[in-house]
Design an enzyme around this catalytic site. Structure first.
Site, PDB file in Angstrom:
ATOM      1  N   GLY A  11       0.952  -1.074  -0.005  1.00 37.51           N
ATOM      2  CA  GLY A  11       0.029  -0.002  -0.041  1.00 37.51           C
ATOM      3  C   GLY A  11       0.740   1.143  -0.142  1.00 37.51           C
ATOM      4  N   ALA A  22      15.433  10.952  -1.221  1.00 39.74           N
ATOM      5  CA  ALA A  22      16.329  10.944  -0.190  1.00 39.74           C
ATOM      6  C   ALA A  22      17.300   9.703  -0.724  1.00 39.74           C
ATOM      7  CB  ALA A  22      15.867  10.788   1.037  1.00 39.74           C
ATOM      8  N   VAL A  23      16.959   8.695  -0.843  1.00 38.82           N
ATOM      9  CA  VAL A  23      17.716   7.372  -1.635  1.00 38.82           C
ATOM     10  C   VAL A  23      18.537   8.127  -2.901  1.00 38.82           C
ATOM     11  CG1 VAL A  23      17.657   5.256  -2.621  1.00 38.82           C
ATOM     12  CG2 VAL A  23      16.362   5.557  -0.513  1.00 38.82           C
ATOM     13  N   ARG A  72       0.629  -5.373  -6.127  1.00 36.14           N
ATOM     14  CA  ARG A  72       0.882  -6.699  -5.497  1.00 36.14           C
ATOM     15  C   ARG A  72       1.355  -7.776  -6.330  1.00 36.14           C
ATOM     16  NH1 ARG A  72      -5.422  -7.817  -3.697  1.00 36.14           N
ATOM     17  NH2 ARG A  72      -5.858  -5.713  -2.588  1.00 36.14           N
ATOM     18  N   ASP A 103       5.149  -4.997   6.148  1.00 33.27           N
ATOM     19  CA  ASP A 103       5.795  -6.083   6.526  1.00 33.27           C
ATOM     20  C   ASP A 103       5.754  -7.356   5.115  1.00 33.27           C
ATOM     21  OD1 ASP A 103       3.242  -6.620   6.578  1.00 33.27           O
ATOM     22  OD2 ASP A 103       3.161  -7.630   8.213  1.00 33.27           O
ATOM     23  N   THR A 125       4.211   2.919   5.541  1.00 34.68           N
ATOM     24  CA  THR A 125       2.894   2.514   5.661  1.00 34.68           C
ATOM     25  C   THR A 125       1.870   3.506   6.571  1.00 34.68           C
ATOM     26  OG1 THR A 125       1.497   0.843   6.634  1.00 34.68           O
ATOM     27  CG2 THR A 125       3.716   0.623   7.187  1.00 34.68           C
ATOM     28  N   ILE A 126       1.016   3.814   6.374  1.00 30.29           N
ATOM     29  CA  ILE A 126       0.264   4.404   7.175  1.00 30.29           C
ATOM     30  C   ILE A 126      -0.317   3.919   8.546  1.00 30.29           C
ATOM     31  CG2 ILE A 126      -0.655   5.938   5.026  1.00 30.29           C
ATOM     32  CD1 ILE A 126      -3.437   4.715   5.841  1.00 30.29           C
ATOM     33  N   ASP A 127      -0.249   2.597   8.514  1.00 27.35           N
ATOM     34  CA  ASP A 127      -0.965   2.020   9.667  1.00 27.35           C
ATOM     35  C   ASP A 127       0.019   2.001  11.087  1.00 27.35           C
ATOM     36  OD1 ASP A 127      -3.269   1.379   8.164  1.00 27.35           O
ATOM     37  OD2 ASP A 127      -2.925  -0.740   8.163  1.00 27.35           O
ATOM     38  N   ASP A 129       2.158  -0.028  11.751  1.00 24.72           N
ATOM     39  CA  ASP A 129       2.033  -1.197  12.247  1.00 24.72           C
ATOM     40  C   ASP A 129       3.063  -2.393  12.151  1.00 24.72           C
ATOM     41  OD1 ASP A 129       2.033  -1.647   9.596  1.00 24.72           O
ATOM     42  OD2 ASP A 129       0.377  -3.063   9.439  1.00 24.72           O
ATOM     43  N   ARG A 162     -25.838  15.436  17.423  1.00 23.67           N
ATOM     44  CA  ARG A 162     -25.652  14.114  16.970  1.00 23.67           C
ATOM     45  C   ARG A 162     -24.625  13.107  17.239  1.00 23.67           C
ATOM     46  NH1 ARG A 162     -27.318  15.845  11.082  1.00 23.67           N
ATOM     47  NH2 ARG A 162     -29.848  15.443  11.048  1.00 23.67           N
ATOM     48  N   MET A 169      -8.659   3.708   8.972  1.00 23.13           N
ATOM     49  CA  MET A 169      -7.884   2.596   8.574  1.00 23.13           C
ATOM     50  C   MET A 169      -7.306   2.074   9.680  1.00 23.13           C
ATOM     51  SD  MET A 169      -6.373   2.888   4.673  1.00 23.13           S
ATOM     52  CE  MET A 169      -7.465   2.597   3.196  1.00 23.13           C
ATOM     53  N   ARG A 171      -6.078  -2.360   9.948  1.00 22.91           N
ATOM     54  CA  ARG A 171      -6.647  -3.914  10.161  1.00 22.91           C
ATOM     55  C   ARG A 171      -6.132  -4.497  11.264  1.00 22.91           C
ATOM     56  NH1 ARG A 171      -7.007  -5.615   4.182  1.00 22.91           N
ATOM     57  NH2 ARG A 171      -7.786  -3.493   4.049  1.00 22.91           N
ATOM     58  N   LYS A 213     -23.650  17.235  26.785  1.00 20.11           N
ATOM     59  CA  LYS A 213     -22.792  17.520  25.546  1.00 20.11           C
ATOM     60  C   LYS A 213     -23.235  17.404  24.296  1.00 20.11           C
ATOM     61  CE  LYS A 213     -18.182  15.137  26.063  1.00 20.11           C
ATOM     62  NZ  LYS A 213     -17.207  14.179  25.998  1.00 20.11           N
ATOM     63  N   LEU A 214     -22.818  18.219  23.395  1.00 29.54           N
ATOM     64  CA  LEU A 214     -23.556  18.460  22.252  1.00 29.54           C
ATOM     65  C   LEU A 214     -23.215  17.612  21.047  1.00 29.54           C
ATOM     66  CD1 LEU A 214     -22.755  22.340  22.216  1.00 29.54           C
ATOM     67  CD2 LEU A 214     -24.875  21.244  22.563  1.00 29.54           C
ATOM     68  N   ARG A 252      -4.919   7.547   2.770  1.00 30.61           N
ATOM     69  CA  ARG A 252      -3.480   7.316   1.935  1.00 30.61           C
ATOM     70  C   ARG A 252      -2.950   8.338   1.321  1.00 30.61           C
ATOM     71  NH1 ARG A 252      -2.250   2.598   2.730  1.00 30.61           N
ATOM     72  NH2 ARG A 252      -3.447   0.608   2.349  1.00 30.61           N
TER      73      ARG A 252
END
Lengths: 319, 319, 319, 319
Positions: A11, A22-23, A72, A103, A125-127, A129, A162, A169, A171, A213-214, A252
């Protein structure tokens, strides 16, 4: 080491372009030739590899997504393809590769390493993880995107009294929900790491309503349940009108935050240093505000530690 | 006319606060006393009415939502309650009221007018579904919020070569989908005013894919179908991987755009002028870039004209 | 400890409200009464102190500035006034105070501590110029604001092939310039910590131009020189057309980033914990990604360490 | 008409890319071949002209600046060069050209027209200084950028009770200052069209201060005076602390707003239609919310009408 390659895989995450830049620039600074592999491991198998120079990464630092694209690639799990990929690289004289991703991407990097290509992983990765790094590239931007949605929801929530459910995101890792929820002052935060009790969530809503509380905002990591499910449960139990927002892939995107660009630049530069030193099978990361590296296998197998203290603080602050 | 009131009603929209501010300041400039009715017609029935001064609207111009809050009020459809509301206003010496909202709110305004309270409507709703005005307050901000989501989706779409379905607001009026879709370069735009042919949508996707298009974005107004439904249909017909985003109420939030604040200020100022002139049962609007007013009944009953030319242009530009 | 107070002092910073909110809610959670001192030490001397409850900090987490306001207060340097201030607090039964601000504010806190009021400092300043903490509240948001300006400048710079000089905040500390410059891909970054050589800056510009670089952006911390001065020097030495932007106080504003809100929440919560433990004369901070505390005198006297490695990396990446 | 060209010229403006994209796609839709002239009239003289296709304008709609770049070109004022340029176009079979820019660019277009190349002007400039069109491409985005700066300044202004002077673009036309000032609730707006009285500005500041106003923001169009000058004058006359912000070229950047993209798309499509009809020496514009065209000479010579009514409204609302 005279020639190296760089790819993005899995992702995409905001800041990947800053890492690629940078690389490329760090490599050129040290006299290396650098190649870009397009579309991750799939592109590698298809020999979709091009030389990069300073101009290849001009004006990419501020862009979301990845200029090297991603894809992928189930085929890369096959040994034959790993051998083939290493040969493709070796035939061009490429001795090392930097793989920016999560990973799954690190597994691919490790497979290349076992075929004799020196490989370094950069966590993108944004997660958030990935273990052994406090932050992954893209996480900060994603949290700010989720937070912007909370800010906007708050405006209308206050006007209308309300309950809102925002699905973000994550998982297996609730870090986006946790950070955006704490920063956004959410009433409840549901993460995969902690079992949730819908009754407790509703109880907090009822108490808040009694106190005048609103509005109430519930953050739900996608790994826990769909926002619509949670919204339905709350409605049935409390009778409160609920509205659901599914942020999806906008998390993302967006121009990367300063934090993500700085992190990406530092991690990528370190990855180049490691290749120059002749190292392989490492992941770079940031631990305790220092750029470090660990064995890439650790990063794959270890579980990510959840910040329970921060979770508890979020609860205290949303009383 | 010495005392007037202002209220916001129905769904909130960014720029409502700029309108309230303009009503208050313009009124005070002309020597009127001005009262704020909180929570729309519900608050009116509950006598939730407070005097406002220059400070009441300090630092509200940039805020989303409405400081006067809003609420639904089914009870106001009953004649008795209309009589009661008019009495509440009259007892305070309030002779005129400015109602900021959509067509439902205008109906309420008209009911007050028939009870002898001079009433002027100001179109405030993100949907842009009010006839006799080219723009409603909040529409421009909502479109920019949807556009920001498209921008972000585009980043990741380009990286991954996927199809995205973004569901935006618009029950009967496709203007948000149309403007955001044209501005965002969406491949297809589904609006309630034009019947859609899923086969044509898929055909465009297939053609784009053949041409090497990296991503496709489909905008769907909620009045047409849920984003998830459309996503599922596309997936089944084309086999393309689709991702769905439901923006929901974040479209109602956010700091109002310059366009909405300027429009709100002009419309609200005009509404005050009309009350001073002793007019009633009017809606102010912007037509052909001029601030105008029409009989409020027209604004309620007439259908909103759809901009078919713009719709066709969007199609041409997304080839 | 049963009653505590909180104040913001010195230049405001985005995230101060998140810190105030966390102080209030954490205190209430632990059964403390909490008071807000308005306008810093000036308000303290004027007994501008009000009790706060959960509602006092409703809907403030997303706002820039500080709801408690801030002010300069030269009078507080006088001993008599320090005695008076402590008495004002003591008369209300307030035993501890949390002061959110920069080093000047910490000096004030220390003076209160020497009068027997337990005082804890929370680093809130966009400049990131406080030692013993890796980040101050507001820094991340300010850098992102500067970065947004760079992003926008880049658009037009690319179109026109010009040199831009952007002056950012930072009197003694170049961190904003450094982070925004690295993240924004600036050609040169001028900070107070490193002497600059205008000839080298020009040399980089000339080389870039030879290589066909489309634009150049120079970041200047205000402590080094005015943007206009640097622009003039470059123009005279290179003949390149230069344009100058002075961001000024917009860097202090804006809704705080997630990073700043999370940091503010954690630091403020820790400050409350310290008061409960009966500690005083401490500053809370984040070191190596952990919430820590140090003697507040250290934070005042010690010089802030400059990140020379990051500075060098920025140079390498802008070749 | 079988082949046409498109160029951007003069100062760049957000939305120019949306206009270029619309020219290209609309042309291709109608079976025309379309060429892009790079760097305006300078590039035209240097034969920097390339064929464009659908992919040339993929993913440009959201980008600031102009992918065709822009440049100044004094040489184009010479007759010889105009003849040369027309020949260059004619040699490629290019019969018509669309020039996106301001009045200087329209003069160039007119010169081409007098050499037998059919030329249509599209108003693209942030200043909104073109007569016969209510809006120019880029104006809405620039105003929102200025407004964002006001929003941020407001945060800190409220915290500190200071006076801020914000200098915005607009040499001869005060529209950016006026719209951003009205939308931002500025205390005073100084525009080139209306002589300003510094004493009146100061008088408003003093009155506001007496009334307890927490902050004051003065918008100054660059054509009136430098922000620093105005700040100095105010400080000397009132003794109030003032802070100055010079937004400069960041107003030219940023992703274009929805309004600008829609406007750009409509105007550009109309320009293509005009060329297909065989027209020349026209400028397209938006008048009374309709896409129209006028003789391009009108657009060059006529003065732009200033919206005095809006200016007066801004004064009324900032009491």
């Amino acid at each position: 080491m005279k020639k190296i390659a760089v790819m993005t895989s899995g992702g995409d995450a905001p800041g990947m372009n800053a890492a690629v830049r940078a690389v490329v620039r760090k490599s050129i600074y040290h006299g290396l030739e650098v190649y870009g592999v397009h579309r991750g491991f799939l592109g590698l198998l298809n020999d979709d590899i091009k030389p990069m120079n300073l101009s290849s990464v001009a004006d990419v630092i501020q862009r979301g997504g990845t200029v090297l694209r991603s894809a992928r690639c189930e085929e890369f799990k096959e040994k034959d393809n790993q051998v083939k990929a290493a040969k493709i690289l070796r035939d061009k004289g490429i001795e090392g590769i930097i793989v920016i991703g999560g990973d799954g991407s690190f597994r691919g990097a490790e497979r290349l390493a076992s075929q004799g290509i020196k490989a370094i992983g950069v966590p993108g990765t944004i997660d958030n993880d990935i273990p052994y790094t406090d932050y992954t590239i893209g996480f900060d931007t994603a949290v700010n995107t989720a937070l912007d949605a909370i800010n906007k929801t708050r405006d209308t929530a206050t006007s209308h009294e309300r309950t809102f459910v925002i699905e973000v995101m994550g998982r297996d890792c609730g870090d986006i929900a946790l950070a955006a929820g704490l920063a956004g002052g959410a009433e409840s935060i549901l993460v995969p790491e902690i079992e949730y009790d819908i009754e407790e969530v509703c109880q907090r809503l009822r108490k808040g309503a009694q106190r005048g509380k609103l509005h109430s905002i519930i953050l739900v990591a996608e790994g826990v349940a769909s926002g619509f499910e949670v919204g339905e449960q709350i409605k049935q139990k409390t009778g409160f009108e609920t509205r659901v927002i599914v942020l999806g892939h906008i998390q993302r995107g967006g121009t990367p935050s300063s934090f993500d660009r700085v992190l990406a630049s530092k991690l990528a530069a370190k990855a180049v240093d490691l290749l120059i030193e002749g190292q392989s099978s490492k992941m770079v990361g940031i631990k305790e505000n220092k750029i470090v590296n660990v064995d890439i296998l650790n990063a794959i197998d270890a579980p990510k530690k959840f910040d329970k203290e921060m979770y508890d603080l979020a609860k205290v602050l949303s009383i």
